[in-house]
Design an enzyme around this catalytic site. Structure first.
Site, PDB file in Angstrom:
ATOM      1  N   GLU A  78       0.825  -1.211   0.000  1.00 17.26           N
ATOM      2  CA  GLU A  78       0.000   0.000   0.000  1.00 17.26           C
ATOM      3  C   GLU A  78       0.860   1.263   0.000  1.00 17.26           C
ATOM      4  O   GLU A  78       0.397   2.347   0.346  1.00 17.26           O
ATOM      5  CB  GLU A  78      -0.955  -0.040   1.201  1.00 17.26           C
ATOM      6  N   TYR A 124     -12.078  16.153  20.920  1.00 18.12           N
ATOM      7  CA  TYR A 124     -10.758  15.728  20.467  1.00 18.12           C
ATOM      8  C   TYR A 124     -10.810  15.087  19.090  1.00 18.12           C
ATOM      9  O   TYR A 124      -9.870  15.215  18.298  1.00 18.12           O
ATOM     10  CB  TYR A 124     -10.119  14.795  21.495  1.00 18.12           C
TER      11      TYR A 124
END
Length: 214
Positions: A78, A124
């Site tokens: 990848e 967050y």
């Protein structure tokens, strides 16, 4: 923005980060791959078939910015995804791709919004990830995904690959790892809350916390 000028230190950081991610169950077996962009523009990546729990500094691969293999073992299959993110995001100095359990589970759900696969459940998540496009399924290593990943990465530093897992770029390897861990925890929350009425951040609240572009 971190610039990885010392290849030896970058190798140490990649292995330390790989061990941490594997040891905390954020990836398994021989899944997942990490990379950093060195100061000369080449990429240092984990090799194909390796486990993030056991990979060694000497086993890392180096490719050119075009993905051409330069030295070391063969890079992850990848590697083209990493190269696509670096081409699209000049400020990115690291890319992390995992098959983390909860994010992978979300990537298998039907009816996801392809423009944003996860709601901003926490501040967050809004700060470290923002929006999360879902890219359609391609077999692992299928470089037909490369042009779509490159286009999407121009406006998003994190994506979710359908029936696969997340990819996140950052201004440093620590930042990319923190963001992908936040993504995994938000995916876990999302699955825990399925069937319950939820109150995500409003679009205005999320926009106020949106991450700066690496």
């Amino acid at each position: 923005m971190t610039s990885y000028t010392d290849e030896s230190a970058a190798r140490t950081l990649i292995v330390r980060t790989a061990r941490s991610l594997f040891g905390r169950g954020l990836t398994h077996g021989s899944t997942g791959n990490l990379s950093v962009r060195l100061a000369d523009g080449s990429l240092l990546l984990t090799p194909t078939g390796s486990s993030l729990g056991t990979v060694e500094e000497a086993e890392l691969s180096r490719t050119g910015p075009d993905g051409r293999h330069l030295d070391g073992p063969r890079p992850t299959k990848e590697a083209f995804l990493h190269a696509a993110f670096y081409r699209s995001r000049p400020g990115a100095q690291a890319v992390v791709h995992l098959h983390s359990t909860h994010a992978a589970a979300v990537s298998c759900l039907d009816g996801l919004d392809p423009a944003n696969a996860l709601p901003p459940l926490t501040a967050y998540y809004a700060m470290r990830v923002g929006t999360l496009p879902l890219l359609p399924y391609h077999a692992p290593g299928d470089d037909a995904l490369e042009p779509l990943a490159e286009r999407t990465a121009r406006s998003h530093h994190a994506v979710l690959l359908a029936n696969h897992g997340p990819v996140v770029a950052g201004a440093s390897l620590e930042q990319a790892a923190d963001a992908i861990e936040e993504l995994e925890e938000t995916a876990r929350l999302h699955l825990l809350l399925r069937g319950h009425a939820t109150r995500p951040l409003t679009p205005e609240q999320a926009a106020a916390l949106a991450p700066a572009s690496p």
